[in-house]
Write a protein that holds these residues in place. Structure first.
Motif, PDB file in Angstrom:
ATOM      1  N   ASN A   1     119.668 -18.828  81.678  1.00 14.84           N
ATOM      2  CA  ASN A   1     119.173 -17.877  80.679  1.00 14.84           C
ATOM      3  C   ASN A   1     117.935 -18.394  79.934  1.00 14.84           C
ATOM      4  N   GLU A   2     116.981 -18.923  80.700  1.00 16.51           N
ATOM      5  CA  GLU A   2     115.766 -19.473  80.116  1.00 16.51           C
ATOM      6  C   GLU A   2     114.524 -18.865  80.747  1.00 16.51           C
ATOM      7  N   LEU A   3     114.554 -17.570  80.996  1.00 15.09           N
ATOM      8  CA  LEU A   3     113.387 -16.913  81.581  1.00 15.09           C
ATOM      9  C   LEU A   3     112.187 -17.039  80.650  1.00 15.09           C
ATOM     10  N   PRO A   4     110.965 -17.091  81.225  1.00 10.47           N
ATOM     11  CA  PRO A   4     109.768 -17.096  80.367  1.00 10.47           C
ATOM     12  C   PRO A   4     109.649 -15.759  79.633  1.00 10.47           C
ATOM     13  N   ASP A   5     108.827 -15.707  78.601  1.00  9.31           N
ATOM     14  CA  ASP A   5     108.631 -14.442  77.877  1.00  9.31           C
ATOM     15  C   ASP A   5     108.131 -13.357  78.817  1.00  9.31           C
ATOM     16  N   ILE A   6     107.175 -13.733  79.677  1.00  5.02           N
ATOM     17  CA  ILE A   6     106.642 -12.814  80.688  1.00  5.02           C
ATOM     18  C   ILE A   6     106.683 -13.533  82.036  1.00  5.02           C
ATOM     19  N   GLY A   7     107.119 -12.816  83.045  1.00  8.89           N
ATOM     20  CA  GLY A   7     107.114 -13.387  84.390  1.00  8.89           C
ATOM     21  C   GLY A   7     106.785 -12.308  85.396  1.00  8.89           C
ATOM     22  N   MET A   8     106.771 -12.707  86.657  1.00  8.45           N
ATOM     23  CA  MET A   8     106.513 -11.760  87.731  1.00  8.45           C
ATOM     24  C   MET A   8     107.800 -11.500  88.500  1.00  8.45           C
ATOM     25  N   THR A   9     107.936 -10.275  88.962  1.00  2.00           N
ATOM     26  CA  THR A   9     109.129  -9.876  89.699  1.00  2.00           C
ATOM     27  C   THR A   9     108.733  -8.977  90.851  1.00  2.00           C
TER      28      THR A   9
ATOM     29  N   ILE B   1      98.672 -17.938  74.796  1.00  6.40           N
ATOM     30  CA  ILE B   1      99.419 -17.683  76.030  1.00  6.40           C
ATOM     31  C   ILE B   1      99.434 -18.944  76.885  1.00  6.40           C
ATOM     32  N   GLU B   2     100.622 -19.479  77.088  1.00  5.35           N
ATOM     33  CA  GLU B   2     100.790 -20.688  77.910  1.00  5.35           C
ATOM     34  C   GLU B   2     101.261 -20.269  79.295  1.00  5.35           C
ATOM     35  N   THR B   3     100.569 -20.761  80.328  1.00  4.70           N
ATOM     36  CA  THR B   3     100.936 -20.365  81.694  1.00  4.70           C
ATOM     37  C   THR B   3     101.593 -21.506  82.458  1.00  4.70           C
ATOM     38  N   GLU B   4     102.517 -21.124  83.306  1.00  4.70           N
ATOM     39  CA  GLU B   4     103.053 -22.020  84.334  1.00  4.70           C
ATOM     40  C   GLU B   4     102.824 -21.309  85.655  1.00  4.70           C
ATOM     41  N   ILE B   5     102.175 -21.998  86.607  1.00  2.00           N
ATOM     42  CA  ILE B   5     101.735 -21.333  87.834  1.00  2.00           C
ATOM     43  C   ILE B   5     102.308 -22.055  89.049  1.00  2.00           C
ATOM     44  N   LEU B   6     103.008 -21.296  89.891  1.00  5.62           N
ATOM     45  CA  LEU B   6     103.656 -21.841  91.090  1.00  5.62           C
ATOM     46  C   LEU B   6     103.291 -20.975  92.284  1.00  5.62           C
ATOM     47  N   ASN B   7     103.405 -21.529  93.498  1.00  4.94           N
ATOM     48  CA  ASN B   7     103.188 -20.668  94.661  1.00  4.94           C
ATOM     49  C   ASN B   7     104.412 -19.762  94.831  1.00  4.94           C
ATOM     50  N   PRO B   8     104.301 -18.666  95.602  1.00 12.63           N
ATOM     51  CA  PRO B   8     105.378 -17.671  95.629  1.00 12.63           C
ATOM     52  C   PRO B   8     106.770 -18.216  95.943  1.00 12.63           C
ATOM     53  N   ASP B   9     106.874 -19.134  96.915  1.00 16.08           N
ATOM     54  CA  ASP B   9     108.197 -19.636  97.270  1.00 16.08           C
ATOM     55  C   ASP B   9     108.770 -20.547  96.182  1.00 16.08           C
ATOM     56  N   GLN B  10     107.930 -21.385  95.603  1.00 14.30           N
ATOM     57  CA  GLN B  10     108.379 -22.220  94.476  1.00 14.30           C
ATOM     58  C   GLN B  10     108.767 -21.323  93.300  1.00 14.30           C
ATOM     59  N   TYR B  11     108.001 -20.255  93.112  1.00 11.48           N
ATOM     60  CA  TYR B  11     108.250 -19.337  92.006  1.00 11.48           C
ATOM     61  C   TYR B  11     109.634 -18.695  92.132  1.00 11.48           C
ATOM     62  N   ARG B  12     109.934 -18.187  93.319  1.00 10.65           N
ATOM     63  CA  ARG B  12     111.245 -17.565  93.548  1.00 10.65           C
ATOM     64  C   ARG B  12     112.371 -18.537  93.204  1.00 10.65           C
TER      65      ARG B  12
ATOM     66  N   LYS C   1     112.314 -21.231  91.266  1.00  7.48           N
ATOM     67  CA  LYS C   1     112.383 -21.570  89.846  1.00  7.48           C
ATOM     68  C   LYS C   1     112.964 -20.415  89.031  1.00  7.48           C
ATOM     69  N   LEU C   2     112.602 -19.178  89.410  1.00  2.23           N
ATOM     70  CA  LEU C   2     113.110 -18.021  88.684  1.00  2.23           C
ATOM     71  C   LEU C   2     114.642 -17.971  88.746  1.00  2.23           C
ATOM     72  N   LYS C   3     115.194 -18.297  89.917  1.00  2.00           N
ATOM     73  CA  LYS C   3     116.657 -18.325  90.051  1.00  2.00           C
ATOM     74  C   LYS C   3     117.271 -19.349  89.100  1.00  2.00           C
ATOM     75  N   VAL C   4     116.660 -20.532  89.059  1.00  2.00           N
ATOM     76  CA  VAL C   4     117.182 -21.608  88.202  1.00  2.00           C
ATOM     77  C   VAL C   4     117.119 -21.198  86.730  1.00  2.00           C
ATOM     78  N   LEU C   5     115.966 -20.650  86.322  1.00  2.21           N
ATOM     79  CA  LEU C   5     115.801 -20.238  84.922  1.00  2.21           C
ATOM     80  C   LEU C   5     116.761 -19.107  84.560  1.00  2.21           C
ATOM     81  N   ALA C   6     116.981 -18.186  85.518  1.00  2.00           N
ATOM     82  CA  ALA C   6     117.892 -17.072  85.259  1.00  2.00           C
ATOM     83  C   ALA C   6     119.318 -17.569  85.065  1.00  2.00           C
ATOM     84  N   SER C   7     119.719 -18.536  85.881  1.00  2.00           N
ATOM     85  CA  SER C   7     121.101 -19.017  85.808  1.00  2.00           C
ATOM     86  C   SER C   7     121.392 -19.738  84.491  1.00  2.00           C
TER      87      SER C   7
END
Length: 432
Positions: free
Chosen positions: A88-96, A67-78, A80-86
């Motif tokens: 189509n490169e979401l991680p296998d598991i993420g937080m929502t 299991i490889e982790t990438e860890i960001l603070n909540p605002d950075q996370y939000r 990055k999630l938008k960028v990855l979604a746009s």
């Protein structure tokens, strides 16, 4: 989130994953799960440590998985999630987050339903606090498994209150008198990080609850009430009244939540309205001195004279983060298995090791817990209402606008009337 990105989210499910993600799904004969979360070691040490230990335990039990982790603070996370979604490169598991946040990702066909994890595991089937898991459901299917349940309180420094002979306020008028006394004596009454909008929105949401009644913001989302309701305008006006009274740390609209938190943790501010995800800092965290923990108390947001929200046991809160599995994951089976494992282990460890409230039921009879934690669990059992955060209930586009406007409200760059009108216009476009 812009309307352009929403369109990208809706279309992204049609595109195929890149070959690079396929290659990264295995490494050295092991299946690699990419897991992105928002609990950095520095600012969320207790949560970070629990997740790290759970990963270690899982890898020992499953030597063919890494299991490889990438860890960001909540605002950075939000962001990055938008960028990855746009792309189509979401991680296998993420937080929502739940409700309006998760919906466009589901509509974009990006997330995997997780009902089979719950239904196939007797330890999970009846584990969740009623109503919490349902916040991650779209059209009857569950796309996220919750880890936390949060409610918001005003935490305060008991020693500062004692020094100025202050009592815990039960009404908003009493609260304003506390603010006046502290400001007059050169003490920052309350700290708030308004730069990213959401931490400062707690003040607006609670005032809307206390003035307009506990369902008013949820009714706005569902088209049963107008954002321009006089009670909501009044709530925004009272926020600016507090700003004008010197009720908050100066320059709050330029401060992040972590920046603002520092004022309370370093005893420069008397109060901090935040959620129960901060409990570790006041109860269990080994990184915080016991001397400070002993000074921290909390109180429920005061009622408003003449307001419709007369019950002080009505809270702003709701589900915290949950876990998703990407629909295009090349290790979907392993990812879903780990998500089930993490949720169960988090339920066991988060109470004693982090002092946070999990989304799963807790048997406290054999646990040694801090008095504050026990009091808050009691509050939860007696809650008359928990209104899910307005920005969580909103669509991503309205949520982002809300954050920007809250920052502007605290910075006095927008009037209360314009604050509600801009959001009402955005909601009207969506509800057509």
């Amino acid at each position: 989130m812009s309307l352009v990105l929403l369109a990208a989210l809706a279309l992204a499910g049609c595109s195929s994953s890149s070959s690079s993600s396929e290659e990264s799904a295995s490494s050295g004969g092991k299946k690699v799960i990419k897991f992105m979360h928002l609990w950095p070691e520095g600012s969320s040490n207790a949560q970070f440590s629990i997740v790290k230990n759970i990963i270690s335990d899982y890898e020992k039990q499953h030597p063919d998985v890494k299991i490889e982790t990438e860890i960001l603070n909540p605002d950075q996370y939000r962001d990055k999630l938008k960028v990855l979604a746009s792309s189509n490169e979401l991680p296998d598991i993420g937080m929502t987050w739940s409700d309006g946040f998760i919906k466009p990702y589901v509509e974009g066909d990006m997330l995997e339903p997780l009902d089979d994890i719950v239904n196939g595991d007797p330890a999970l089937k009846d584990a969740f606090i009623p109503g919490v898991k349902e916040s991650y459901a779209v059209n009857g299917k569950t796309y996220g498994l919750p880890l936390e349940l949060n409610i918001s309180y005003v935490f305060y420094n008991k020693e500062i209150f004692k020094k100025y002979n202050l009592e815990v306020p039960k009404t908003f008028e009493e609260y304003k008198n506390v603010v006046k006394t502290l400001a007059k004596n050169g003490v920052i009454p309350a700290t708030v990080g308004a730069k990213d909008g959401w931490p400062a929105s707690f003040w607006f949401m609670y005032l809307a609850d206390r003035i307009g009644g506990p369902t008013i913001l949820t009714d706005v989302i569902h088209g049963k009430a107008k954002m321009t309701d006089p009670a909501i305008v009044k709530a925004a006006q009272e926020v600016q009244n507090l700003v004008n009274m010197g009720g908050f740390v100066k320059g709050s609209s330029a401060l992040s939540n972590d920046d603002a938190k520092g004022y309370f943790m370093n005893e420069k501010a008397a109060m901090f309205l935040t959620a129960t995800w901060e409990l570790p800092n006041y109860t269990t965290s080994p990184d915080v001195k016991q001397d400070f923990k002993d000074k921290v108390g909390y109180f429920k947001f005061p009622t408003y004279e003449g307001g419709k929200g007369t019950d002080i046991n009505s809270y702003v809160g709701g589900p915290g983060v949950g876990l998703f599995v990407a629909k295009d994951s090349k290790v979907k089976k392993e990812a879903k298995d780990f998500v089930g494992f993490l949720v169960k282990e988090w339920g066991k460890k988060s109470v004693t090791d982090a002092g946070v409230i999990p989304a799963t039921k807790v048997d406290t009879s054999n646990l040694k817990l801090s008095p504050m934690y026990i009091d808050i669990l009691k509050d939860l059992s007696e809650a008359s209402n928990v209104t899910t955060y307005f920005d969580t209930q909103s669509s991503p586009a309205v949520s982002e606008l809300h954050h920007d406007l809250v920052t502007a409200l605290f910075g006095k760059q927008v009037t209360p009337k314009d604050f509600v009108k801009q959001q009402a216009d955005a909601l009207a476009k969506e509800q057509k």
